[in-house]
Design an enzyme around this catalytic site. Structure first.
Site: not given
Length: 343
Positions: A16, A60-62, A279-281
């Site tokens: 962007t 695009d960074s994707s 960890t997901q946290c």
């Protein structure tokens, strides 16, 4: 270029920040970075010389992947002696991945590499692009006794400079798009630019820059959830050429104690597949053995990701697998901080 002022190279990969709005049609088009100083006259106020280089075809960074990471690393490698600092303009969606990857690829880095981008195009009335760009260049040009002050890969966004491999994107709409939950910001931009020198990475300056370009992406990322089936786990672990799996566990590294789950991981480890526990946290650390629900993981030889982000965990894994490290030492090296990615 003058030798008295720092020389900064802008590397545009896409995103962007490189778009400008056509006010007649409302359409977005690519910004010509060769005319950067004309379009953003404020850059003339910076006490540095600025040069630019761009991907032949900005992306695009994707669509970012390890092939492009190597291209960025090679641009830095080729221009390393000529420039005092580098600013990489990148789409925000995968910026934490790319910046983390470059931190591992650029060993013994003694100059700043600052990733930045924006949430709005550079030509938009309310854009955050100008501030992010101007301050990133200013940060990259900071010197102490004619030597770069910052000597690591960083990410600057919305008034804060972070260690790149500690960041994660937290918001798709707010200007404050990134956070570093497990490590303090390296600098903060306000009326004055405040650098937190105690938190800066201290590389071995006696060694020359070494650029690692061999990245192995034969890995998988598996996020655990209540009710996950054995079939799904088996499917992932039977992926052809799989060399490692990162499992995102609950809390401080906890998982189900069902025997089928532990046995599947145990069998994979016996086959030589590395299993990393992250960890997901958003904040906090894996502490295997702290609770009964993670004790088995520790016993079977699962690698602790400690307080690493998932983005950095993936990039560190690709980097280490590309180094052909022996199975005996892989766990020890992964659990050791290499570029400040672990506490």
């Amino acid at each position: 270029m003058s030798k008295t002022k720092p020389n900064i190279l802008l590397i545009y990969t896409g995103g962007t920040i490189g778009m400008i709005k056509d006010f007649e049609t409302g359409a977005l088009r690519a910004f010509d970075f060769k005319t950067l100083l004309e379009k953003i006259p404020e850059l003339h106020l910076l006490d540095c010389n600025i040069d630019t280089v761009s991907f032949n075809e900005p992306i695009d960074s994707s669509n970012m992947n390890p092939i492009y990471w190597v291209q960025i690393a090679e641009l830095i490698e080729t221009n390393y002696e000529q420039f005092d600092g580098f600013v990489v303009l990148h789409g925000s969606d995968t910026m934490s991945y790319s910046a983390s990857a470059l931190s591992f690829m650029l060993e013994n880095l003694a100059k700043p590499v600052v990733f930045t981008g924006s949430q709005l195009p550079i030509g938009d009335l309310r854009t955050d692009a100008k501030e992010n760009l101007i301050t990133s260049i200013q940060i990259a040009s900071l010197q102490n006794k004619n030597k770069p002050l910052i000597k690591e890969v960083c990410l600057y966004f919305e008034y804060k400079l972070f260690r790149a491999n500690r960041t994660t994107k937290i918001n798709a709409e707010h200007f404050e798009a990134f956070a570093s939950y497990n490590y303090p910001e390296l600098a903060e931009s306000g009326v004055h630019l405040k650098v937190n020198s105690d938190y800066l990475f201290k590389p071995n300056l006696k060694k020359k820059l070494k650029v690692h370009k061999n990245l192995d992406n034969n890995i998988a990322l598996l996020k655990l959830f209540p009710g996950m089936s054995s079939g799904l786990i088996k499917s992932v672990l039977s992926t052809p050429n799989l060399k490692a799996v990162i499992i995102e566990t609950f809390g401080s590294g906890n998982c189900t104690t069902e025997s089928w789950f532990i046995n599947l991981l145990k069998e994979a480890i016996k086959k030589g597949i590395h299993i990393i526990n992250v960890t997901q946290c958003a904040g906090g650390s894996v502490m295997m053995g702290h609770y009964e629900t993670s004790s088995e993981l520790k016993k079977i030889g699962v690698i602790s990701g400690k307080d690493i982000t998932s983005e950095a965990a993936i990039c560190k894994l690709m980097y280490l697998l590309g180094q052909n490290i022996s199975a005996k030492t892989f766990k020890t090296i992964y659990e050791t901080p290499l570029r400040g990615e672990l506490s």
